[in-house]
Structures are given as C-alpha cells and as structure tokens.
Design a protein around this motif. Structure first.
Motif, PDB file in Angstrom:
ATOM      1  N   ARG A   1       0.855  -1.187   0.000  1.00 16.96           N
ATOM      2  CA  ARG A   1       0.000   0.000   0.000  1.00 16.96           C
ATOM      3  C   ARG A   1       0.882   1.225   0.000  1.00 16.96           C
ATOM      4  NH1 ARG A   1      -4.245   0.273   4.716  1.00 16.96           N
ATOM      5  NH2 ARG A   1      -4.679   2.192   3.600  1.00 16.96           N
ATOM      6  N   ARG A   2       0.600   2.112  -0.918  1.00 11.52           N
ATOM      7  CA  ARG A   2       1.352   3.375  -0.901  1.00 11.52           C
ATOM      8  C   ARG A   2       0.949   4.158   0.338  1.00 11.52           C
ATOM      9  NH1 ARG A   2      -0.989   7.848  -3.951  1.00 11.52           N
ATOM     10  NH2 ARG A   2      -1.292   8.514  -1.818  1.00 11.52           N
ATOM     11  N   LEU A   3       1.926   4.735   1.017  1.00 11.18           N
ATOM     12  CA  LEU A   3       1.605   5.556   2.182  1.00 11.18           C
ATOM     13  C   LEU A   3       0.711   6.713   1.760  1.00 11.18           C
ATOM     14  CD1 LEU A   3       5.065   5.872   4.021  1.00 11.18           C
ATOM     15  CD2 LEU A   3       3.256   4.182   4.414  1.00 11.18           C
TER      16      LEU A   3
ATOM     17  N   THR B   1     -15.613   2.854  -2.180  1.00 16.19           N
ATOM     18  CA  THR B   1     -15.672   3.014  -0.725  1.00 16.19           C
ATOM     19  C   THR B   1     -16.148   4.388  -0.285  1.00 16.19           C
ATOM     20  OG1 THR B   1     -13.412   3.848  -0.509  1.00 16.19           O
ATOM     21  CG2 THR B   1     -13.699   1.447  -0.509  1.00 16.19           C
ATOM     22  N   GLY B   2     -15.996   5.374  -1.133  1.00 16.30           N
ATOM     23  CA  GLY B   2     -16.321   6.730  -0.720  1.00 16.30           C
ATOM     24  C   GLY B   2     -15.213   7.387   0.091  1.00 16.30           C
ATOM     25  N   PHE B   3     -14.070   6.716   0.207  1.00 16.55           N
ATOM     26  CA  PHE B   3     -12.939   7.278   0.940  1.00 16.55           C
ATOM     27  C   PHE B   3     -11.741   7.433  -0.001  1.00 16.55           C
ATOM     28  CE2 PHE B   3     -15.351   4.844   4.182  1.00 16.55           C
ATOM     29  CZ  PHE B   3     -15.700   5.913   5.004  1.00 16.55           C
ATOM     30  N   ASN B   4     -10.785   8.258   0.433  1.00 21.11           N
ATOM     31  CA  ASN B   4      -9.639   8.513  -0.445  1.00 21.11           C
ATOM     32  C   ASN B   4      -8.456   7.598  -0.131  1.00 21.11           C
ATOM     33  OD1 ASN B   4      -8.548   9.494   1.891  1.00 21.11           O
ATOM     34  ND2 ASN B   4      -8.062  11.525   1.104  1.00 21.11           N
ATOM     35  N   THR B   5      -8.742   6.468   0.480  1.00 22.85           N
ATOM     36  CA  THR B   5      -7.646   5.606   0.946  1.00 22.85           C
ATOM     37  C   THR B   5      -7.489   4.330   0.117  1.00 22.85           C
ATOM     38  OG1 THR B   5      -9.231   4.589   2.470  1.00 22.85           O
ATOM     39  CG2 THR B   5      -7.866   6.379   3.334  1.00 22.85           C
ATOM     40  N   ASP B   6      -8.153   4.237  -0.999  1.00 27.30           N
ATOM     41  CA  ASP B   6      -8.176   2.980  -1.752  1.00 27.30           C
ATOM     42  C   ASP B   6      -6.777   2.602  -2.239  1.00 27.30           C
ATOM     43  OD1 ASP B   6      -8.437   1.129  -4.027  1.00 27.30           O
ATOM     44  OD2 ASP B   6     -10.584   1.412  -3.726  1.00 27.30           O
TER      45      ASP B   6
ATOM     46  N   PHE C   1     -21.385   0.567  10.141  1.00 24.82           N
ATOM     47  CA  PHE C   1     -20.386   1.533  10.589  1.00 24.82           C
ATOM     48  C   PHE C   1     -19.010   0.871  10.693  1.00 24.82           C
ATOM     49  CE2 PHE C   1     -18.284   4.354  13.706  1.00 24.82           C
ATOM     50  CZ  PHE C   1     -18.481   5.561  13.061  1.00 24.82           C
ATOM     51  N   SER C   2     -18.977  -0.340  11.232  1.00 23.15           N
ATOM     52  CA  SER C   2     -17.697  -1.069  11.286  1.00 23.15           C
ATOM     53  C   SER C   2     -17.149  -1.284   9.882  1.00 23.15           C
ATOM     54  CB  SER C   2     -17.887  -2.433  11.953  1.00 23.15           C
ATOM     55  OG  SER C   2     -18.234  -2.283  13.300  1.00 23.15           O
ATOM     56  N   ARG C   3     -18.046  -1.591   8.990  1.00 24.60           N
ATOM     57  CA  ARG C   3     -17.630  -1.835   7.604  1.00 24.60           C
ATOM     58  C   ARG C   3     -17.047  -0.559   6.981  1.00 24.60           C
ATOM     59  NH1 ARG C   3     -20.992  -4.964   2.902  1.00 24.60           N
ATOM     60  NH2 ARG C   3     -19.471  -4.593   1.281  1.00 24.60           N
ATOM     61  N   GLN C   4     -17.721   0.551   7.246  1.00 24.13           N
ATOM     62  CA  GLN C   4     -17.232   1.819   6.693  1.00 24.13           C
ATOM     63  C   GLN C   4     -15.841   2.134   7.240  1.00 24.13           C
ATOM     64  OE1 GLN C   4     -19.059   4.135   4.750  1.00 24.13           O
ATOM     65  NE2 GLN C   4     -20.927   2.939   4.590  1.00 24.13           N
ATOM     66  N   TYR C   5     -15.691   1.954   8.545  1.00 26.90           N
ATOM     67  CA  TYR C   5     -14.379   2.269   9.121  1.00 26.90           C
ATOM     68  C   TYR C   5     -13.315   1.330   8.565  1.00 26.90           C
ATOM     69  CZ  TYR C   5     -10.573   3.558  12.036  1.00 26.90           C
ATOM     70  OH  TYR C   5      -9.343   4.006  12.423  1.00 26.90           O
ATOM     71  N   ALA C   6     -13.675   0.071   8.436  1.00 27.23           N
ATOM     72  CA  ALA C   6     -12.695  -0.898   7.934  1.00 27.23           C
ATOM     73  C   ALA C   6     -12.299  -0.562   6.496  1.00 27.23           C
ATOM     74  CB  ALA C   6     -13.270  -2.310   8.025  1.00 27.23           C
ATOM     75  N   GLU C   7     -13.252  -0.164   5.699  1.00 28.08           N
ATOM     76  CA  GLU C   7     -12.913   0.175   4.310  1.00 28.08           C
ATOM     77  C   GLU C   7     -11.999   1.392   4.264  1.00 28.08           C
ATOM     78  OE1 GLU C   7     -16.440   0.324   1.874  1.00 28.08           O
ATOM     79  OE2 GLU C   7     -16.565  -1.869   1.868  1.00 28.08           O
TER      80      GLU C   7
ATOM     81  N   GLY D   1      -8.212   0.468   3.361  1.00 28.73           N
ATOM     82  CA  GLY D   1      -7.968   0.969   2.014  1.00 28.73           C
ATOM     83  C   GLY D   1      -8.461   0.041   0.929  1.00 28.73           C
ATOM     84  N   ARG D   2      -9.573  -0.589   1.179  1.00 28.98           N
ATOM     85  CA  ARG D   2     -10.130  -1.441   0.130  1.00 28.98           C
ATOM     86  C   ARG D   2     -11.616  -1.633   0.354  1.00 28.98           C
ATOM     87  NH1 ARG D   2     -10.720  -6.908   1.718  1.00 28.98           N
ATOM     88  NH2 ARG D   2      -9.786  -7.349   3.744  1.00 28.98           N
ATOM     89  N   HIS D   3     -12.293  -1.978  -0.698  1.00 26.22           N
ATOM     90  CA  HIS D   3     -13.712  -2.289  -0.615  1.00 26.22           C
ATOM     91  C   HIS D   3     -13.859  -3.680  -0.011  1.00 26.22           C
ATOM     92  CE1 HIS D   3     -17.852  -2.853  -1.664  1.00 26.22           C
ATOM     93  NE2 HIS D   3     -17.587  -3.799  -2.544  1.00 26.22           N
TER      94      HIS D   3
END
Lengths: 458, 554
Positions: free
Chosen positions: B66-68, B99-104, B501-507, B511-513
């Motif tokens: 995973r890229r930092l 995921t809706g997050f910028n961590t993919d 909510f756990s799923r959202q945080y985990a994603e 950094g993955r769906h």
C-alpha cells in the motif's frame, strides 16, 4: 461571489504545475511497435468542445470542393479553403448507453466495462509515444478540478487519464523553461552538474524499484510499473535540457505570449449555475492565450501534440449568453435552439482564432487541427460532424466537405457498429499516419478499416 | 461504500430505456484493468455478515503493498530524517467510488504528479535533513566515502524510513552511492543525494505485507507487523517501543499487539486519523455557500460536527449508537440560534430540545443545504446518505441517458409540499420511483428541518409537515417511524447500523472495498465480544487483524 487573481492557483494546480515539465517533457517509453517512421515535422491539435452541435446548422451544404458553410460555421468562412467538414463518422466503441462519458472514448476507441474509464491511450498519446514527447493537455479554466470523467479526454494508457494544465504560466514553463532555445548561451556548469546528479539519483532509485518489484505479488506490479513510468517523467524534467523534438520551423516568438499571462484579468469564480458577468469573456481570453502558447510551442519545436478542453463534457458555460455551467449542457437537451446555435457560433469563432494563431506563426499547414466533441447531438455518438483544418503539408486535403453515408438511429449501438458506417477510429488512423505512425488501425483494431483516403489521399 | 442490494435492483432499473446498467462499483462490474475477479457481493450483505461462520478456517489474504497516504508519508519522513513535518502539500488522492474514501490502495499509486512532488519535496528537505545527519554522524563531513562512517548513517536513517533494518546488500549499495557522489560533490551535497534516494525508494513509499516473499504461504516479518499496527492506528511509523518489540521477534500474542495499539491510540496521530475518517464519512453541507449565515455561526456549525464525534469517541468511549442517538450535543451556545434553547447538562454537553433532535443526523452540519439547492435535491441527498452511509445499501446511480428536469420531481409545481410532489412523481414515473422509493421517503422524514437545520412543524405557507413513514428493506432497522429522530433510533439500535459503521471504518482504514461474503468476519469482528462496540475499538481490532502473520503470495 469571490474574485481571484487569475494567477492565484489552487494547491492542486500548483502541484500540477510542478509536474508540468513532467507532463510535457516526457521521454515516453517507446513500447509501441508503430514508430518506425516519423514525420519530419508536423503537429496535431485536438480542439474539444462539449455536448455536440445542432447539426442542421453546424455543417455544410454540397460535397467535395463545392460546399457552403452553414450558419453555425459562418465564422470560419475566411478559412474555408483550410478545412474539411466531415459528416457521418460513428463511434463504434461507446458505452452501452451512448452518453457524455464517451469523452473517454472518442480519442481512444476502446470499449470497457467502466464508462468513466478509457481502455487504451488516446490519439495524442499514441503520437506522443511515437515521437518521444508527452503531449500537452490544457484547459483554460483556472478553477477547474481534474479527476472527473467529464474532463477525461486525454489518456496516457488504459485507466490512466492525463492531468491537464490550467495555469498558463505552467504551460509556458513546460514549453519553454526547460528548453534551450536555438542560439542561447552555453550551459551553466552548476546546472549541468545538478542534472547529472539527478540522473545518478534517479537511475539508482529505478534499480531499487526493480529489485522491490521482484518481491511483490503479481497483482501489485502495476503500482511499480506506474511509479517507474512516473519517475521517467521526473527524470526528463530534471535531467534533460529540453529543446526541439523534430518539429518547429515557424516564427518562434514565445516572449510576447508570455507577457500576456501577466495581463490576464481577474477570473471570477462560478459558485452556481448563474455565471458572474465576465466569465465567458474570461474563458475566451484564457483559451485564446492557451492557443497562442500552443502555437508558439509548435513554432519553436518544443511541442508537437496538444489538446485543449474548452469545457467538460455534460456541462459547460453558455458563453454566448454569459451563463454559467452547466447551461451549455442544459440547452443541448432543450428546445432552446437559438442559444445552442449561438454557443456553436461562439466556439466557431474560437476555432477561427486557433487557425489564425497557427497561421500567424507559419504553422497551420504543418498542423492538423481536429475539432471534436463527445456527442454528435443529443445522446448520439454516430453521424458526427467533425472539422479538420490545416495539415496540408502532412497530406491533409482541405477545402472540401466529406460525407460518409449514415442511416438509422445514431444513438443505437448496433447501428453504430454496422460495417456500412465509417468508424471514427479511421479518422485517427489518418491523423497518426500523417504524423508518421504507420499503423492501419487505431484503438480496438476490429473497428478500424484504414485511413480516410478522402481526407488524406494516398 | 457502495453496495447494490438485490432487493433494490429487482425493481430498480438503472436505465430508463430498459437496459439495466450495473451500478458504479458494484459487484456486477466486470473487473477493470489489472483487477482480479472477486467473489460477488451478496445481495443481502447484512444477512451474509450475520450468517458467516467466523470459526471456520478462512482463506489467506494475499500479500499486498500500500502506498503511504500523504499524512503517513510526511510522518515517516519527519521521523526518519529528524526534521519538522514537511509543510508542502502532496496531490490529493481520489475518492474511491467503491468506498467513498480517499484511501483505496488500488487507486493510490505514484502517478506523475506525485512522483514529481516526492522528488521536489525531497529536494527541499535535503538541506535540513543533511544538517541533522551531520550532527548525528559528524564523520560524514570529512569521511563520507568511508564505509565505517557511511554505513552506520545509512543503516540508521534508512532503517527509520524503511521501517526495518536494511540488509547488508542494501547498506553497501547506498554507501557506494554516497562514495560516488562524494567524489563529485561536497560531502553535504553527497549526503543529501543519498537521503533523497532513500526518500524515493519504494521501501519508504510502500507499506508492505510481503514477508519473505516466497510463493505460497508467507509469514510477515515482525517489522511489517509493527508497521501495520502503527500505521493502522496512528498513520505513523513504529515508535521506539514497537521497534524494540519487533527486534525481539514476531508479535504473535494478540495481547501484545493490542497493548501497542492501545498505546498508540492515545497519540495525536490516532485522533487525526479518526477525524479524517469522520470528515470523509459524513457528507457535510458546503457551509461556504451559506452567504446569509453569520460567519461565526457557520464556524460553530462545523465545529459542532467535529466536537460531537471527538467527545463521544475520546471522552465517552462511545459507539456508533451514541453518535446517532445522543440527545445532547457538543458545541457553542450560539447554536441555540438554530436549535432553540440549548441547556448545558452539567457534563460539558448541551441538551437538545426533547423529541426534536438526536445525534448527528439532526445536526445542522449534516442538514445544511444552500439556498439554491432545490427541495427535491435536498430530500434526495439526505435520504441517499442514510441508505448509503448508515445502511451500506446503494441504489444504482441515475442512468446516463436520463436528463432529469426539476419539473419531473416537482410535477405539481412549487406550491406543492415535497411529500405531495413525491407522491405524484412516484405515480407518474413508476420506473423512476422503483429506485427513488428506497431513499426519497427517508429524505422526507427530515422535512422538519429547513435548509439550515432549524426545526419546524409547518411549511411557510402553513401546510403541515408529515414525516412519518416505514423504513423498509433495512435489516433489523426496518419499521415504522414518526420522524428523522426515530430513523436514527432504529438504525442506532440495530445490528445493520452497527455492522455498517464497522464496515465503513474498515474500508477507510484498510484501504479497500470489503466484500460481505469474504470479509464478513472482518466486518463483524469489533462486535464479537461487545454489542455497540466503542468506536475506539475499531482501530484496535483492525490493526490486530492486519498484524496477524500469514498471507498468500503468488
């Protein structure tokens, strides 16, 4: 409503500027087989406007050399002998639902599952690969954010959209800052040592990446491949002295164009659909400056392939009525035909400016200018009206209307794929061959049948 | 996150012409370039998570890199070089449609812009990094080319940047670079070149789960375990305690891993990471568009949203249900201008007017819509957010060939209430309502709040506001509700809300769906020993899961 100085750029744009040299001075990996021959000189400029046209007026009557421009193309009357009006090409690789996201496909001509992605390099990059020069991709809106399919006209490779430059200073720098113009003084030894140091550093890192790459899972190797490719861009920016790339030969006077950057007026920020007064005028000034920068780059031989995205697909100002985005898109799906035609006329004036800009520096006959849009009309991606101008010294036959027969619903994918309809990909075959890429197909080979001989006779 | 639920798709056609289009990021999307075909996401994700057998042996996750993130890179550089955190901005990472997050991790690569930024920031940092290096290793000034001097320097700085000891081959190679550069440049410049090379190394840039990289099953190194714990909790490289633990050997004991994670949870980095999650999780209205809002009140609204989260997570050690159902808020008294009378409850919070509000869904930061936002747009936005973010269910996006006109959603004109408009719209356009029925009624339940979030019981023209409805197809949160407060209570007391909510945080953190079939036990893990687990526990559980040692490598 806030006003910003034109040259005050967002963080993202500044970073884009940092990478400007990389974007533009890439020594591309020459991985394509189709680069055996290069045109000794010659340039390509892709001129993109969104949302299609009202083809009833954005067209010509007649055929061959005997043709009359219709109303929306009236601003091009003085350049009639310099252009070809082409009707009837079909995008044979649209999404299931032909729509504005075909901006990702009109220059790439590959199909794929994600409508917001392209699945191969766009024509500018195919040519850029062949001549060893990363193409320039610009947008004349300082506030435009990248990273959306609406802006994704130019593609480095499958899934890799090319970022655009909106800062004219960055465009100028990328064209000229790294370049040792003919006749300049001897290199500075300190600068030369810095370049050599950077070269050693990057060579070392590239070796490091290769070692690392050998350890990782096959699925992740693409990460390292892209990093390596990106570092090559860095390398070109920080180690090379720039200079000519085989084109040029025009009136090379970049400084007066540079001077105009500082003279640009304030750029209003659009916060809603209602355009602040002056937004359209600002687009004109910025866009025409970008065009003149591109012309200067072509003339000086520091760039040979460029694209300008005037506005994003499925949005856009209504510059004719000075209304903000997405009024262009809205009128393109309304019955407000007068406004739509007025927009076409406004862009035709910009296209005329482009041709004049190239002409002034002696590059129009050496530059193939293609006016493209992602939608022919409505939501149809068949029976396009495209305009090709210039490029006579590259074999382009201008001063004509070319009509490729088209029948059936141009919004029906099956109709588009009908072999009786000429493929848009063949236009790019024609352009790439004019630029020295001999391939007989472009994009997905099954949708090419060879160059448009009417446009570029053998 | 985006999950297409079959219960929706059964009636919900993405294409108004009748050609169904897979929803963006859905499991029915064919794989993109370079992607592997995944196990299809189950139609009923909640059911799949509930029914998963988490005691059964599971397939090993693959090794990955995973890229930092920008924050991680900056923390790593600052700690590794002994310099202040770089002030320069790096290019922003894209928001993943999955995921809706910028961590993919799949999306976040080193593209041209980032490579240039890395190079330029490294160049800018070099002088101060060299100063620090020369202070720590004075011999470099005179003997940079001497391995006795250079190797210890390289092992020290490189080890901190790589989060592991360098191999002898690596330190020899970097020492050779220093020797070569020192022959051409002053020592300080040559040291700077080596530091810049270390910064650009993929060993610095990528967080790894490679172990010994043999084909088949591999075991993570202790240093990888340490890094996974540290970055997962605090976005920072391992601290001294973790480093020392890794030096002793594998972190095989869960209690040991969790003790480190618990310690890191108290750091500013952990709080910043949670704050980042919250800001990305909650689609706040753009308060900058509030042209008629007192700037101080605008600040108070934004502040309330963050304070509410921070206080519940860090002071109350609360869970998702607390975020959603708290009858109090944290913020400035000036919020009374919106909420009516706010009364301090004696424990630092402000009690909300009873029956009108509870939790973040009824806060102005969430409710705010700018004046130009159309009523249907506002209703749809609020309803979709509940479906997507709180229930992990997403209807497909509007079909690409749809040209929505405001008039379609407002068939009775501007004088009709949103409920009247929706009822007529649903009757006139059943093909649209097939999807809109999943979210628009939920949005209507928020009609008791105006664009700024002020409570009301009638519209300006005196027409009453009817917010009652039935939450359907929402797992154990389904049921009738009287208003938005009750929707919050339904979801807040449900397992589907908790798991989502756990799923959202985990994603976000991984950094993955996540796939509800293959990742059901990851989603459920925080709830395994405790219902409504504290939000702090999410990072602890995930970092522990990540640091378990075995992976599959091909």
């Amino acid at each position: 409503m806030t006003n910003e100085r034109h040259h005050v750029y967002s963080r993202r744009n500044l970073l884009r500027g940092l990478g400007a040299g990389a974007v533009l001075l890439s020594p591309f990996i020459k991985h394509r087989s189709s680069m055996a021959q290069q045109a000794a000189a010659g340039n390509v400029l892709i001129f993109f406007t969104p949302n299609g046209h009202i083809k009833d007026e954005f067209e010509a009557d007649g055929s061959g050399a005997s043709f009359t421009l219709k109303k929306s193309l009236a601003p091009l009357e003085a350049y009639k002998s310099e252009l070809a009006v082409i009707r009837g090409l079909a995008l044979k690789t649209p999404t299931e639902i032909n729509s504005h996201d075909d901006i990702c496909r009109i220059l790439t001509c590959w199909e794929g599952p994600d409508k917001a992605l392209a699945y191969g390099p766009s024509i500018d990059h195919v040519i850029g690969n062949a001549i060893g020069k990363r193409p320039l991709y610009v947008n004349p809106e300082p506030n435009r954010a990248e990273g959306h399919w609406r802006n994704a006209l130019s593609w480095r490779a499958s899934g890799e959209a090319e970022p655009f430059l909106t800062d004219p200073t960055a465009v100028f720098s990328s064209l000229f800052a790294g370049g040792v113009m003919p006749g300049t003084s001897a290199p500075d030894p300190v600068v030369e040592r810095a370049r050599a140091r950077n070269k050693s550093l990057l060579d070392f890192v590239k070796d490091d990446i290769q070692t690392f790459r050998g350890r990782i899972n096959s699925e992740d190797k693409a990460h390292l491949d892209l990093y390596l490719d990106s570092l090559r861009d860095v390398e070109q920016r920080v180690t090379m002295s720039g200079g000519a790339v085989g084109g040029g030969g025009g009136i090379c006077l970049p400084d007066p164009v540079k001077q105009r950057i500082a003279e640009l007026p304030l750029t209003p920020e659009q916060n809603d659909d209602n355009s602040p007064a002056g937004l359209a005028e600002n687009l004109r000034l910025n866009g025409e400056l970008m065009i003149d920068l591109i012309s200067a780059g072509f003339a000086c031989g520091t760039q040979r392939v460029a694209s300008i995205l005037w506005q994003g697909a499925s949005e856009g100002l209504d510059p004719a009525n000075n209304k903000g985005s997405p009024n262009h898109h809205s009128v393109s799906h309304s019955t407000d035909f007068d406004s739509w035609k007025a927009i076409d006329v406004w862009y035709a004036q910009r296209f005329a400016y482009t041709l004049e800009s190239l002409k002034k520096v002696g590059m129009l006959d050496k530059t193939i200018v293609v006016w493209v849009t992602e939608i022919a009309q409505g939501h149809e991606t068949g029976d396009f009206v495209y305009i090709v101008a210039g490029g006579q010294s590259l074999g382009i036959k201008t001063g004509q209307r070319i009509l490729y027969p088209f029948s059936g619903n141009p919004g029906d994918k099956n109709v588009l794929k009908d072999p009786k309809h000429r493929s848009l990909a063949d236009l790019w075959v024609t352009v790439q061959q004019a630029m020295g890429v001999p391939d007989e197909t472009f994009g997905d080979p099954k949708w090419s049948t060879g160059p448009l001989r009417e446009l570029r006779p053998a | 996150m985006v999950v297409a639920a079959t219960w929706l798709l059964a009636a919900c056609q993405a294409d108004i012409s009748g050609t169904a289009e897979p929803p963006e990021g859905s499991s029915s999307d064919p794989p993109g370039p370079g992607e592997q075909t995944e196990t299809p996401e189950p139609g009923d994700w909640f059911g799949a998570v509930q029914q998963a057998d988490c005691k059964a042996p599971r397939q090993l996750a693959r090794t990955r890199i995973r890229r930092l993130s920008s924050v991680q890179w900056k923390n790593t550089v600052a700690q590794g070089l002994g310099v202040p955190t770089p002030a320069q901005d790096l290019p922003q990472d894209a928001i993943s449609s999955a995921t809706g997050f910028n961590t993919d991790a799949n999306l976040n690569k080193v593209n041209v812009l980032l490579a240039n930024a890395y190079f330029d920031v490294g160049d800018a940092l070099a002088p101060s990094a060299v100063t620090a290096a020369l202070q720590a290793f004075p011999c470099l000034g005179a003997s940079a080319a001497d391995a006795a001097c250079s190797v210890p320097f390289i092992k020290a700085v490189g080890g901190r940047l790589f989060r592991r000891p360098l191999t002898d081959a690596e330190s020899t190679r970097y020492a050779a670079l220093l020797t070569a550069q020192a022959a051409l440049d002053p020592a300080a410049t040559a040291v700077g070149t080596v530091i810049r090379a270390l910064l650009l190394s993929p060993n610095t840039i990528y967080l790894t789960e490679l172990g010994d990289s043999r084909a088949g099953e591999v075991t993570l190194t202790p240093y990888e375990q340490a890094a996974l714990i540290s970055y997962n909790v605090a976005d920072a490289p391992p601290d001294q305690a973790l480093w020392q633990a890794a030096e002793k050997g594998p972190l095989n004991e869960a209690s040991e891993r969790q003790a480190h994670a618990q310690r890191l949870l108290q750091t500013a980095g952990a709080r910043a990471k949670y704050a980042d999650f919250w800001q990305q999780y909650l689609p706040l209205g753009d308060l900058r568009k509030a042209t008629d809002l007192d700037p101080a009140l605008s600040v108070a609204i934004a502040d309330e949203t963050q304070q509410h989260f921070d206080k519940i997570v860090w002071e109350k050690n609360g869970g998702f249900a607390d975020l959603l159902t708290a009858p109090y808020t944290y913020g400035q008294q000036s919020l009374s201008a919106i909420y009516g009378n706010l009364t301090p409850n004696g424990s630092g919070a402000l009690s909300l007017p009873a029956g009108q509000r509870s939790g973040f869904l009824t806060q102005s930061g969430f409710l705010f819509a700018d004046a130009d936002s159309s009523v249907p747009h506002k209703v749809i936005h609020r309803g979709l957010t509940v479906r997507r973010r709180l229930l992990c269910q997403s209807p497909p996006p509007p079909p690409a060939n749809l040209m929505p006109q405001v008039a379609d959603l407002d068939p009775l004109g501007a004088d009709a209430t949103p409920l009247e408009s929706y009822t007529a719209f649903a009757a006139q356009k059943p093909q649209c309502a097939a999807c809109h029925s999943a979210f628009q009624p939920i949005g209507l339940a928020f009609e008791q709040f105006d664009n700024l979030g002020r409570y009301r019981t009638t519209y300006e023209d005196g027409k009453p506001i009817n917010t009652a409805g039935v939450l359907e197809n929402a797992g154990d949160a389904s049921g009738p509700y009287a208003n938005a407060v009750e929707i919050g209570q339904h979801i807040g007391s449900s397992k589907i809300g908790e798991y989502c909510f756990s799923r959202q945080y985990a994603e976000f953190a991984l950094g993955r769906h996540l796939n509800a079939s293959t990742d059901a036990c990851v989603i459920r893990a925080p709830s395994d020993t405790q219902a409504n687990p504290p939000i702090q526990k999410l990072a602890l559980v995930l970092s522990d899961l990540q640091a378990r040692t075995h992976r599959a490598h091909n």
